[in-house]
Write a protein that holds these residues in place. Structure first.
Motif, PDB file in Angstrom:
ATOM      1  N   THR A  19       0.658  -0.533  -6.156  1.00 61.82           N
ATOM      2  CA  THR A  19       0.541  -1.923  -5.703  1.00 61.82           C
ATOM      3  C   THR A  19      -0.451  -2.671  -6.576  1.00 61.82           C
ATOM      4  OG1 THR A  19       1.040  -1.289  -3.423  1.00 61.82           O
ATOM      5  CG2 THR A  19      -0.002  -3.418  -3.755  1.00 61.82           C
ATOM      6  N   ASP A  20      -0.010  -3.768  -7.150  1.00 65.47           N
ATOM      7  CA  ASP A  20      -0.878  -4.591  -7.991  1.00 65.47           C
ATOM      8  C   ASP A  20      -1.785  -5.444  -7.106  1.00 65.47           C
ATOM      9  OD1 ASP A  20      -1.661  -5.785 -10.590  1.00 65.47           O
ATOM     10  OD2 ASP A  20      -0.756  -7.581  -9.722  1.00 65.47           O
ATOM     11  N   ILE A  21      -3.065  -5.518  -7.454  1.00 65.19           N
ATOM     12  CA  ILE A  21      -4.038  -6.236  -6.633  1.00 65.19           C
ATOM     13  C   ILE A  21      -3.836  -7.745  -6.738  1.00 65.19           C
ATOM     14  CG2 ILE A  21      -6.490  -6.595  -6.172  1.00 65.19           C
ATOM     15  CD1 ILE A  21      -5.470  -3.783  -5.572  1.00 65.19           C
ATOM     16  N   ALA A  22      -3.582  -8.252  -7.911  1.00 66.93           N
ATOM     17  CA  ALA A  22      -3.517  -9.702  -8.121  1.00 66.93           C
ATOM     18  C   ALA A  22      -2.255 -10.317  -7.531  1.00 66.93           C
ATOM     19  CB  ALA A  22      -3.612 -10.013  -9.618  1.00 66.93           C
ATOM     20  N   THR A  54       4.891  -4.308  -6.137  1.00 69.03           N
ATOM     21  CA  THR A  54       4.947  -2.938  -5.622  1.00 69.03           C
ATOM     22  C   THR A  54       6.067  -2.168  -6.292  1.00 69.03           C
ATOM     23  OG1 THR A  54       4.094  -3.655  -3.475  1.00 69.03           O
ATOM     24  CG2 THR A  54       5.189  -1.515  -3.554  1.00 69.03           C
ATOM     25  N   GLU A  55       5.728  -0.992  -6.775  1.00 72.13           N
ATOM     26  CA  GLU A  55       6.703  -0.070  -7.370  1.00 72.13           C
ATOM     27  C   GLU A  55       6.644   1.252  -6.617  1.00 72.13           C
ATOM     28  OE1 GLU A  55       8.831  -0.536  -9.823  1.00 72.13           O
ATOM     29  OE2 GLU A  55       8.186  -2.478 -10.615  1.00 72.13           O
ATOM     30  N   CYS A  56       7.826   1.856  -6.395  1.00 76.79           N
ATOM     31  CA  CYS A  56       7.909   3.142  -5.695  1.00 76.79           C
ATOM     32  C   CYS A  56       8.827   4.072  -6.471  1.00 76.79           C
ATOM     33  CB  CYS A  56       8.440   2.966  -4.277  1.00 76.79           C
ATOM     34  SG  CYS A  56       7.436   1.913  -3.215  1.00 76.79           S
ATOM     35  N   ALA A  57       8.533   5.366  -6.397  1.00 79.18           N
ATOM     36  CA  ALA A  57       9.372   6.376  -7.039  1.00 79.18           C
ATOM     37  C   ALA A  57       9.191   7.687  -6.300  1.00 79.18           C
ATOM     38  CB  ALA A  57       9.007   6.536  -8.512  1.00 79.18           C
ATOM     39  N   PRO A  58      10.266   8.500  -6.194  1.00 84.01           N
ATOM     40  CA  PRO A  58      10.153   9.780  -5.482  1.00 84.01           C
ATOM     41  C   PRO A  58       9.575  10.879  -6.370  1.00 84.01           C
ATOM     42  CG  PRO A  58      12.412   9.444  -6.179  1.00 84.01           C
ATOM     43  CD  PRO A  58      11.650   8.218  -6.609  1.00 84.01           C
ATOM     44  N   ASN A 110      10.002  -7.493  -4.577  1.00 84.04           N
ATOM     45  CA  ASN A 110       9.147  -8.219  -5.522  1.00 84.04           C
ATOM     46  C   ASN A 110       9.659  -9.613  -5.862  1.00 84.04           C
ATOM     47  OD1 ASN A 110       7.230  -6.123  -5.849  1.00 84.04           O
ATOM     48  ND2 ASN A 110       8.616  -5.069  -7.247  1.00 84.04           N
ATOM     49  N   PHE A 111      10.976  -9.839  -5.762  1.00 82.76           N
ATOM     50  CA  PHE A 111      11.534 -11.126  -6.150  1.00 82.76           C
ATOM     51  C   PHE A 111      11.944 -12.002  -4.972  1.00 82.76           C
ATOM     52  CE2 PHE A 111      12.062  -8.712 -10.054  1.00 82.76           C
ATOM     53  CZ  PHE A 111      11.741  -9.631 -11.029  1.00 82.76           C
TER      54      PHE A 111
END
Length: 362
Positions: A40-43, A47-51, A154-155
């Motif tokens: 998770t980017d602070i600014a 959010t990116e997820c991967a198994p 994200n979009f």
């Protein structure tokens, strides 16, 4: 390893992220199961997820490299908890080689990673649920889910971001920025260069939120089928995009629509002890059918007289439950002329009496 607390970020530019693992172990943590790596980017809140198929530091470094290629902006900082899968020489050397600022939170202080912890619940658990996922097939399905989910979240999913808070004694007043998507925050940030803006805008122009949502629902149903395979079958998904789109207007009437948020169906609890009346059930049922007005106690006392010393008084309750089911079947059969849909297992059916004819009311 430098320690960074929840208030030590000081408005960083896009690229400083918090990382955490989400375990998909179900009700027990025994054995091997898939885990999700969340960034998770602070600014911006991106959010990116991967198994992760297994908890292994080299595999984590490889997955992190793939996730960095998906992100529209370069990764600058990597903040984690004190898990041993993060705190090791392999990940430290990886960050040093990539030029990442590697920091950690304080032990047992989850609030130091409030941004990623919030996304663990709002994104991962909300989309994946709490079932157990293990094996290559489940990991591959999670990978396809996160490929669509990252674009949708994200979009197209706006969220609030805290602007500041003021404490007056015990009262805390919070102020938030207007809700925006991570994509909108990325473009609005003056520190985002033109190349990153063009890359994100080009990706946004190719997206269809309805198609993304349909893909997410189909993969969620696939995950439910993998986790609950011994118990339930897979439900039929919408055959066309038009059918899925037309059903969105009335989907709220059916309650929760995410398949992963629906509880797993539990098998009915069966008998755990031997049936004490298994040898005399047919005999007692004959007595009941001949004289259905008799009470359970009268039938039990007759049974005790017929076979003295075999059936103690404590077994009366067992017979009462059985007679209650027989009486319900008899009432249903007399009113509707058919048997009840549910019959106690292992019991012979009642003889079918003549159906009752009910004259219409004028």
């Amino acid at each position: 390893m430098p320690v960074r607390t929840f208030d030590g970020w000081n408005d960083p530019p896009p690229g400083f992220i918090e990382a955490d693992l989400v375990a998909h172990s179900g009700p027990t943590a025994k054995g091997s199961f898939v885990q999700t790596l969340t960034l998770t980017d602070i600014a911006t809140g991106w959010t990116e997820c991967a198994p992760l198929l297994v908890r292994e530091q080299k595999l984590l470094a490889e997955v992190l490299s793939e996730m960095r290629q998906r992100m529209p902006f370069p990764l600058l900082g990597f903040d984690t908890d004190n898990d041993s899968v993060f705190m090791n020489e392999t990940i430290k050397a990886y960050c040093d080689e990539a030029g990442l600022v590697f920091t950690r939170c304080r032990p047992y202080r989850k609030n130091d990673q409030a941004w990623v912890e919030q996304k663990n619940g709002a994104v991962v658990r909300r989309a994946v649920g709490y079932r157990r996922y293990e094996g290559l097939e489940a990991a591959a399905a999670l990978g396809r889910l996160y490929t669509a989910l990252r674009l949708f979240v994200n979009f197209f999913q706006p969220s609030f971001k805290l602007a500041g808070k003021l404490r007056d004694g015990a009262k805390v007043s919070k102020k938030y920025h207007p809700p925006a998507t991570p994509y909108q925050r990325l473009l609005a940030d003056a520190r985002t260069n033109k190349h990153v803006q063009r890359r994100a805008t080009a990706t946004y122009a190719t997206l269809d939120p309805v198609r993304l949502l349909k893909t997410i629902r189909e993969i969620q149903q696939e995950l439910v089928g993998l986790a609950d395979r011994p118990a339930i079958g897979e439900a039929a998904a919408a055959s066309t995009l038009e059918e899925f789109l037309s059903g969105l207007r009335t989907a709220w009437q059916e309650g929760e629509v995410r398949p992963t948020s629906k509880p797993k169906e539990k098998a009915r609890r069966g008998r755990r002890r031997p049936d004490p009346l298994v040898t005399v059930t047919a005999l007692v049922r004959e007595w009941f059918e001949a004289e259905p007005w008799r009470t359970s106690r009268e039938l039990f006392e007759r049974l005790q007289q017929a076979q003295p010393g075999v059936f103690p008084d404590g077994q009366l309750r067992t017979l009462q439950r059985r007679v209650k089911a027989w009486r319900s079947e008899l009432a249903h059969q007399m009113v509707f002329g058919t048997k009840a849909a549910r019959e106690p297992p292992g019991q012979p059916p009642l003889r079918s009496p003549d159906p009752v004819c009910v004259a219409p009311v004028s």
